[in-house]
Design a protein around this motif. Structure first.
Motif, PDB file in Angstrom:
ATOM      1  N   GLU A  80      75.807  35.686  79.450  1.00 12.40           N
ATOM      2  CA  GLU A  80      75.054  35.811  78.621  1.00 12.40           C
ATOM      3  C   GLU A  80      74.468  37.693  78.899  1.00 12.40           C
ATOM      4  O   GLU A  80      74.817  38.472  77.456  1.00 12.40           O
ATOM      5  N   TRP A  81      73.731  38.341  79.337  1.00 16.87           N
ATOM      6  CA  TRP A  81      73.619  39.328  80.233  1.00 16.87           C
ATOM      7  C   TRP A  81      74.404  40.081  80.864  1.00 16.87           C
ATOM      8  O   TRP A  81      74.921  39.940  81.559  1.00 16.87           O
TER       9      TRP A  81
ATOM     10  N   PHE B 198      71.462  48.299  72.758  1.00 13.41           N
ATOM     11  CA  PHE B 198      71.018  47.950  74.869  1.00 13.41           C
ATOM     12  C   PHE B 198      70.215  46.959  74.966  1.00 13.41           C
ATOM     13  O   PHE B 198      69.299  46.700  73.523  1.00 13.41           O
ATOM     14  N   TYR B 199      69.838  46.583  75.541  1.00 14.19           N
ATOM     15  CA  TYR B 199      68.196  45.592  75.749  1.00 14.19           C
ATOM     16  C   TYR B 199      67.214  46.246  76.749  1.00 14.19           C
ATOM     17  O   TYR B 199      67.910  45.660  77.952  1.00 14.19           O
ATOM     18  N   LEU B 200      66.587  46.478  76.754  1.00 18.27           N
ATOM     19  CA  LEU B 200      65.872  47.115  77.778  1.00 18.27           C
ATOM     20  C   LEU B 200      64.333  46.204  77.389  1.00 18.27           C
ATOM     21  O   LEU B 200      64.013  46.194  76.802  1.00 18.27           O
ATOM     22  N   ASP B 201      63.799  45.831  79.017  1.00 17.08           N
ATOM     23  CA  ASP B 201      63.251  45.101  79.258  1.00 17.08           C
ATOM     24  C   ASP B 201      62.753  43.896  78.587  1.00 17.08           C
ATOM     25  O   ASP B 201      62.269  43.104  77.834  1.00 17.08           O
ATOM     26  N   GLY B 202      64.020  43.464  77.918  1.00 14.73           N
ATOM     27  CA  GLY B 202      64.111  42.025  77.515  1.00 14.73           C
ATOM     28  C   GLY B 202      64.334  42.599  75.842  1.00 14.73           C
ATOM     29  O   GLY B 202      64.753  41.988  74.824  1.00 14.73           O
TER      30      GLY B 202
ATOM     31  N   ARG C   9      74.319  42.362  75.531  1.00 13.40           N
ATOM     32  CA  ARG C   9      74.556  40.916  75.338  1.00 13.40           C
ATOM     33  C   ARG C   9      75.915  40.513  75.368  1.00 13.40           C
ATOM     34  O   ARG C   9      76.675  41.029  74.331  1.00 13.40           O
ATOM     35  N   ARG C  10      76.965  39.639  75.958  1.00  8.04           N
ATOM     36  CA  ARG C  10      77.768  39.537  75.971  1.00  8.04           C
ATOM     37  C   ARG C  10      78.943  39.230  75.210  1.00  8.04           C
ATOM     38  O   ARG C  10      79.754  39.827  74.195  1.00  8.04           O
ATOM     39  N   GLU C  11      78.136  38.719  73.875  1.00  7.03           N
ATOM     40  CA  GLU C  11      78.624  38.598  72.863  1.00  7.03           C
ATOM     41  C   GLU C  11      78.687  39.922  71.742  1.00  7.03           C
ATOM     42  O   GLU C  11      79.503  39.187  70.383  1.00  7.03           O
ATOM     43  N   ASP C  12      78.126  40.771  71.816  1.00  8.39           N
ATOM     44  CA  ASP C  12      78.103  41.464  71.470  1.00  8.39           C
ATOM     45  C   ASP C  12      79.347  42.696  71.790  1.00  8.39           C
ATOM     46  O   ASP C  12      79.529  44.051  70.635  1.00  8.39           O
ATOM     47  N   VAL C  13      79.825  42.195  72.518  1.00  4.39           N
ATOM     48  CA  VAL C  13      81.105  43.411  73.352  1.00  4.39           C
ATOM     49  C   VAL C  13      82.372  42.189  72.771  1.00  4.39           C
ATOM     50  O   VAL C  13      82.531  41.276  73.605  1.00  4.39           O
TER      51      VAL C  13
ATOM     52  N   TYR D 186      87.554  41.735  81.830  1.00  2.88           N
ATOM     53  CA  TYR D 186      86.227  41.166  82.195  1.00  2.88           C
ATOM     54  C   TYR D 186      85.513  42.145  82.492  1.00  2.88           C
ATOM     55  O   TYR D 186      85.601  42.657  83.492  1.00  2.88           O
ATOM     56  N   PHE D 187      84.045  41.776  82.387  1.00  5.48           N
ATOM     57  CA  PHE D 187      83.061  42.270  83.282  1.00  5.48           C
ATOM     58  C   PHE D 187      83.436  41.862  84.313  1.00  5.48           C
ATOM     59  O   PHE D 187      83.381  40.173  84.794  1.00  5.48           O
ATOM     60  N   ASP D 188      83.177  42.378  85.356  1.00  4.94           N
ATOM     61  CA  ASP D 188      83.347  41.702  87.198  1.00  4.94           C
ATOM     62  C   ASP D 188      81.969  40.441  87.124  1.00  4.94           C
ATOM     63  O   ASP D 188      82.278  40.223  88.440  1.00  4.94           O
ATOM     64  N   GLU D 189      80.933  41.207  86.245  1.00  6.29           N
ATOM     65  CA  GLU D 189      79.602  39.894  86.682  1.00  6.29           C
ATOM     66  C   GLU D 189      80.196  38.472  86.283  1.00  6.29           C
ATOM     67  O   GLU D 189      80.550  37.316  86.899  1.00  6.29           O
ATOM     68  N   GLU D 190      81.239  37.943  85.266  1.00  5.09           N
ATOM     69  CA  GLU D 190      81.980  37.046  84.825  1.00  5.09           C
ATOM     70  C   GLU D 190      83.034  36.516  85.878  1.00  5.09           C
ATOM     71  O   GLU D 190      83.203  35.565  85.874  1.00  5.09           O
ATOM     72  N   LEU D 191      83.701  37.172  86.653  1.00  4.28           N
ATOM     73  CA  LEU D 191      84.360  37.301  87.860  1.00  4.28           C
ATOM     74  C   LEU D 191      84.163  36.597  88.963  1.00  4.28           C
ATOM     75  O   LEU D 191      84.307  35.566  89.516  1.00  4.28           O
ATOM     76  N   LEU D 192      82.743  36.851  89.373  1.00  8.71           N
ATOM     77  CA  LEU D 192      82.014  36.671  90.604  1.00  8.71           C
ATOM     78  C   LEU D 192      82.070  35.392  90.731  1.00  8.71           C
ATOM     79  O   LEU D 192      80.743  34.593  90.035  1.00  8.71           O
TER      80      LEU D 192
END
Length: 168
Positions: A4-5, A39-43, A82-86, A93-99
């Motif tokens: 999600e993030w 962007f999201y800073l401190d949520g 947010r992943r859905e914004d990109v 893929y973003f690396d985080e999605e593959l881990l």
């Protein structure tokens, strides 16, 4: 696994006296960050009023951050999107999605293990897959990476002799 993030940067310092911050990209190019709108800073969502690449950093100006002290208060804070914004190009893929993804041999269907790390090298990224053996697999589509299913949390790869850690 679909995230999600995604952390895309880290504020490393203030820049000058008017409230700009220096953002170090995390696993993305500085140019990628300049294309993101929110962007999201401190949520909380924040839309930069200005941003541009400076060397290997991105200088950003956030609303309400008008002096050096306010900018310094943001030092070391992570910056998320947010992943859905990109939308990434097909096959990226973003690396985080593959881990954590299950990795299988495309030819035999055998389970090789779980993707535990993504390392960047000049030629390509390299995926570390841990199971009964440790595999280092170049992230080259069509050559080594046969398919990636983020929703199904599964990757199929072509393995050559010597890719496993205990092979000579």
């Amino acid at each position: 696994m679909k995230q999600e993030w995604i952390q895309v940067g880290r504020i490393v310092n203030a820049h000058a006296t008017r409230g700009e911050v220096r953002v170090q990209p995390v696993r993305q190019s500085p140019q990628f960050l300049t294309r993101c709108k929110t962007f999201y800073l401190d949520g909380k969502p924040v839309v930069p009023t200005a941003n541009h690449v400076h060397k290997n950093l991105v200088l950003m100006k956030f609303p309400g951050v008008d002096d050096m002290n306010a900018a310094l208060a943001l030092k070391e804070k992570p910056l998320y999107i947010r992943r859905e914004d990109v939308t990434l190009p097909p096959g990226e893929y973003f690396d985080e999605e593959l881990l954590g993804m299950e990795v299988r041999d495309a030819d035999s269907g055998a389970l090789l293990g779980t993707l535990t790390a993504v390392d960047s090298y000049p030629a390509s990224k390299v995926y570390t897959v841990r199971g009964e053996q440790v595999y280092l697999i170049p992230a080259v589509p069509e050559v080594f990476i046969r398919s990636v299913d983020v929703t199904g949390n599964r990757m199929e790869v072509h393995v050559l002799e010597g890719m496993a850690s205990d092979e000579n």
